[in-house]
Design an enzyme around this catalytic site. Sequence first.
Site, PDB file in Angstrom:
ATOM      1  N   CYS A   1       0.831  -1.209   0.000  1.00  0.00           N
ATOM      2  CA  CYS A   1       0.000   0.000   0.000  1.00  0.00           C
ATOM      3  C   CYS A   1       0.864   1.257   0.000  1.00  0.00           C
ATOM      4  CB  CYS A   1      -0.955  -0.015   1.187  1.00  0.00           C
ATOM      5  SG  CYS A   1      -2.158  -1.373   1.074  1.00  0.00           S
ATOM      6  N   THR A   2       2.002   1.202   0.658  1.00  0.00           N
ATOM      7  CA  THR A   2       2.916   2.341   0.649  1.00  0.00           C
ATOM      8  C   THR A   2       3.481   2.541  -0.752  1.00  0.00           C
ATOM      9  OG1 THR A   2       3.460   2.032   2.975  1.00  0.00           O
ATOM     10  CG2 THR A   2       5.044   3.288   1.644  1.00  0.00           C
TER      11      THR A   2
END
Length: 155
Positions: free
Chosen positions: A46-47
Amino acid sequence: MSKLTPGDQAPDFTLTASDSSAQSLADLRGRSVIVYFYPAAATPGCTKEACDFRDNLNSLAASGYSVLGVSPDKVEKLAKFAADESLNFPLLSDPDHAVAEAWGAWGEKKNYDKTYEGLIRSTVVVDPEGKVSLAQYNVRATGHVAKLRRDLGLD
């Protein structure tokens, strides 16, 4: 829930953003909007995806696109994530996953031979009239923004 397809009316929503403001899809009528759903802030995939959107935001905006990230995380976690990664677009909190369900981004997942309900990494592009122009489900975090740019004819 069923997945959205091009031509569908995008379900409207109002969610709380990482800066504690209310963000409605209707507020962005007249612009194309990329709404991407991700499972959890501050996790590796997600980062990577969020930073890819951050790094491409200027060129997406120049092409007429706004970006909204949606996850089931609480506003406080999203605020920390946005600050830690210098994210330059709104992250929206959908803790009861009602918006994810309405957009077809919540459902059955499999991981390590286990089946469970959860957020399906997805991206939906909404045109200026509020209709879905592109819907992608089960996308990969790495390389997704580059593929999306190609699919939108931006590269």
